[in-house]
Design a protein around this motif. Structure first.
Motif, mmCIF file in Angstrom:
data_model
loop_
_atom_site.group_PDB
_atom_site.id
_atom_site.type_symbol
_atom_site.label_atom_id
_atom_site.label_comp_id
_atom_site.label_asym_id
_atom_site.label_seq_id
_atom_site.Cartn_x
_atom_site.Cartn_y
_atom_site.Cartn_z
ATOM 1 N N GLY A 286 0.774 -1.233 0.000
ATOM 2 C CA GLY A 286 0.000 0.000 0.000
ATOM 3 C C GLY A 286 0.804 1.282 0.000
ATOM 4 N N MET A 287 2.078 1.207 -0.384
ATOM 5 C CA MET A 287 2.907 2.416 -0.394
ATOM 6 C C MET A 287 3.281 2.856 -1.804
ATOM 7 N N SER A 288 2.754 2.179 -2.798
ATOM 8 C CA SER A 288 3.154 2.483 -4.168
ATOM 9 C C SER A 288 1.992 2.318 -5.145
ATOM 10 N N ILE A 289 2.008 3.142 -6.180
ATOM 11 C CA ILE A 289 1.087 3.017 -7.306
ATOM 12 C C ILE A 289 1.921 2.571 -8.508
ATOM 13 N N VAL A 290 1.527 1.477 -9.140
ATOM 14 C CA VAL A 290 2.277 0.943 -10.275
ATOM 15 C C VAL A 290 1.542 1.276 -11.568
ATOM 16 N N LEU A 291 2.262 1.906 -12.487
ATOM 17 C CA LEU A 291 1.715 2.236 -13.794
ATOM 18 C C LEU A 291 2.495 1.506 -14.877
ATOM 19 N N HIS A 292 1.818 1.208 -15.981
ATOM 20 C CA HIS A 292 2.523 0.704 -17.161
ATOM 21 C C HIS A 292 3.143 1.909 -17.865
ATOM 22 N N LYS A 293 4.263 1.705 -18.525
ATOM 23 C CA LYS A 293 4.919 2.844 -19.174
ATOM 24 C C LYS A 293 4.028 3.519 -20.208
ATOM 25 N N SER A 294 3.094 2.753 -20.782
ATOM 26 C CA SER A 294 2.167 3.363 -21.742
ATOM 27 C C SER A 294 1.204 4.329 -21.062
ATOM 28 N N ASP A 295 1.051 4.208 -19.731
ATOM 29 C CA ASP A 295 0.156 5.107 -18.999
ATOM 30 C C ASP A 295 0.663 6.545 -18.992
ATOM 31 N N ILE A 296 1.942 6.739 -19.300
ATOM 32 C CA ILE A 296 2.461 8.104 -19.405
ATOM 33 C C ILE A 296 1.732 8.832 -20.539
ATOM 34 N N GLY A 297 1.225 8.067 -21.478
ATOM 35 C CA GLY A 297 0.469 8.661 -22.583
ATOM 36 C C GLY A 297 -1.006 8.838 -22.274
ATOM 37 N N ASN A 298 -1.429 8.415 -21.090
ATOM 38 C CA ASN A 298 -2.831 8.534 -20.691
ATOM 39 C C ASN A 298 -2.926 9.598 -19.595
ATOM 40 N N ILE A 299 -3.236 10.815 -19.982
ATOM 41 C CA ILE A 299 -3.211 11.945 -19.055
ATOM 42 C C ILE A 299 -4.120 11.748 -17.845
ATOM 43 N N PRO A 300 -5.391 11.332 -17.996
ATOM 44 C CA PRO A 300 -6.241 11.161 -16.799
ATOM 45 C C PRO A 300 -5.662 10.161 -15.796
ATOM 46 N N THR A 301 -5.184 9.015 -16.298
ATOM 47 C CA THR A 301 -4.593 8.004 -15.409
ATOM 48 C C THR A 301 -3.335 8.538 -14.744
ATOM 49 N N PHE A 302 -2.520 9.190 -15.521
ATOM 50 C CA PHE A 302 -1.255 9.726 -15.022
ATOM 51 C C PHE A 302 -1.500 10.806 -13.970
ATOM 52 N N ARG A 303 -2.405 11.723 -14.274
ATOM 53 C CA ARG A 303 -2.708 12.816 -13.347
ATOM 54 C C ARG A 303 -3.301 12.280 -12.035
ATOM 55 N N ASN A 304 -4.177 11.283 -12.141
ATOM 56 C CA ASN A 304 -4.795 10.724 -10.945
ATOM 57 C C ASN A 304 -3.763 10.046 -10.044
ATOM 58 N N ALA A 305 -2.762 9.372 -10.651
ATOM 59 C CA ALA A 305 -1.714 8.726 -9.861
ATOM 60 C C ALA A 305 -0.931 9.767 -9.067
ATOM 61 N N PHE A 306 -0.593 10.881 -9.688
ATOM 62 C CA PHE A 306 0.137 11.943 -8.996
ATOM 63 C C PHE A 306 -0.710 12.537 -7.872
ATOM 64 N N LYS A 307 -1.970 12.768 -8.157
ATOM 65 C CA LYS A 307 -2.872 13.331 -7.144
ATOM 66 C C LYS A 307 -2.965 12.410 -5.932
ATOM 67 N N GLU A 308 -3.109 11.105 -6.186
ATOM 68 C CA GLU A 308 -3.230 10.136 -5.105
ATOM 69 C C GLU A 308 -1.958 10.078 -4.252
ATOM 70 N N ILE A 309 -0.812 9.967 -4.896
ATOM 71 C CA ILE A 309 0.428 9.767 -4.146
ATOM 72 C C ILE A 309 0.825 11.017 -3.371
ATOM 73 N N LEU A 310 0.432 12.191 -3.865
ATOM 74 C CA LEU A 310 0.800 13.442 -3.205
ATOM 75 C C LEU A 310 -0.181 13.865 -2.115
ATOM 76 N N HIS A 311 -1.442 13.444 -2.247
ATOM 77 C CA HIS A 311 -2.462 13.985 -1.349
ATOM 78 C C HIS A 311 -3.197 12.939 -0.510
ATOM 79 N N ASN A 312 -3.122 11.673 -0.865
ATOM 80 C CA ASN A 312 -3.793 10.637 -0.080
ATOM 81 C C ASN A 312 -2.841 10.142 1.010
ATOM 82 N N GLU A 313 -3.192 10.430 2.250
ATOM 83 C CA GLU A 313 -2.307 10.142 3.369
ATOM 84 C C GLU A 313 -2.026 8.656 3.580
ATOM 85 N N LYS A 314 -2.889 7.796 3.029
ATOM 86 C CA LYS A 314 -2.685 6.362 3.279
ATOM 87 C C LYS A 314 -1.353 5.886 2.722
ATOM 88 N N TYR A 315 -0.901 6.459 1.605
ATOM 89 C CA TYR A 315 0.370 6.033 1.021
ATOM 90 C C TYR A 315 1.538 6.431 1.922
#
Length: 279
Positions: free
Chosen positions: A219-248
């Motif tokens: 529960g300390m990491s979000i794993v993305l596929h390298k192709s997800d860098i091309g998917n802005i909504p998925t990419f943006r949500n991962a950053f939002k979660e890791i920076l603002h969700n205290e559980k991580y």
């Protein structure tokens, strides 16, 4: 080694894992056979092959931390010494330059894809997507390890700091560093675990998917596929979660506490087992 699956597998996942295991046996077997030819050329044909040396070895040290690694069968002579290279007490303090960077905004994230996969070689659309995600987090400073001085593509993005080299462990140890985006190399994985930093992992090849999934299961990491860098909504949500969700952050701190307080220190384990075999 190259498996994309976790320890929670359905039938198709198990089949993939089995195929990958046999592929790795064949691949590394051929590689070690070639190495054998080289050293026998200089040491003589009578020198044992790797197929004789490996089973005859008294010990096998592996870079694994049992308390956070996947469960798996193991031999008694396989000794885990994961984290032996991470010496918390000997990590240098940040110099004034990096310290000032961390003071700029409430949050900070280190971005590093290691030494083999260079950020400067990343497709330009991926770089632009990264910048777009950075713009969406104006209160975070992004320290991007980038192997070129040609950064005109980032003109106008004020919250990114490009560096050709970064004191990774010193940055991860600093309480002002919020998160870490990495490729899932075992060194970076162990450092993130010991230093308690939430991560976004984007594995590229080899063991990086396995390492990334290992941290994600805690529960300390979000794993993305390298192709997800091309998917802005998925990419943006991962950053939002890791920076603002205290559980991580809380999970990362729990993992750090666990690995720092292992019953046996990896360096002591090596010494004791080597002395035991020597005697």
């Amino acid at each position: 080694m190259n498996s994309q699956v976790t320890d929670q597998m359905g039938f198709s996942d198990r089949l993939e894992n089995y195929d990958m295991f046999n592929l790795m046996l064949e691949t590394f077997g051929k590689m070690f056979d070639d190495e054998t030819k080289v050293y026998q050329k200089y040491l003589g044909a009578e020198f044992p092959t790797w197929r004789e040396l490996v089973p005859d070895a008294s010990l096998h040290f592996i870079n694994s931390i049992p308390s956070i690694d996947f469960p798996r069968p193991s031999l008694q002579k396989t000794i885990a010494i994961g984290g032996i290279s991470v010496d918390i007490e000997k990590i240098d303090e940040l110099d004034s330059g990096f310290s000032k960077i961390l003071e700029k905004r409430p949050k900070s994230m280190l971005i590093s894809f290691g030494t083999l996969a260079k950020s400067s070689d990343m497709p330009m659309d991926f770089k632009r997507n990264l910048l777009e995600v950075m713009r969406a987090e104006p209160n975070c400073t992004f320290i991007w390890k980038y192997e070129s001085d040609d950064v005109d593509f980032a003109r106008g993005v004020e919250n990114v700091e490009f560096v050709r080299w970064a004191p990774q462990t010193a940055l991860l140890k600093d309480s002002r560093m919020t998160a870490f985006l990495a490729h899932g190399g075992l060194g970076s994985t162990n450092e993130a675990a010991f230093l308690g930093k939430p991560t976004i992992m984007i594995p590229i090849f080899a063991d990086q998917s396995r390492n990334s999934n290992m941290l994600a299961r805690h529960g300390m990491s979000i794993v993305l596929h390298k192709s997800d860098i091309g998917n802005i909504p998925t990419f943006r949500n991962a950053f939002k979660e890791i920076l603002h969700n205290e559980k991580y952050r809380l999970n990362a701190e729990k993992v750090s506490e666990m690995v720092r307080n292992q019953p046996l220190n990896p360096k002591e384990v090596v010494v004791k087992y080597v002395e035991f075999v020597g005697k």
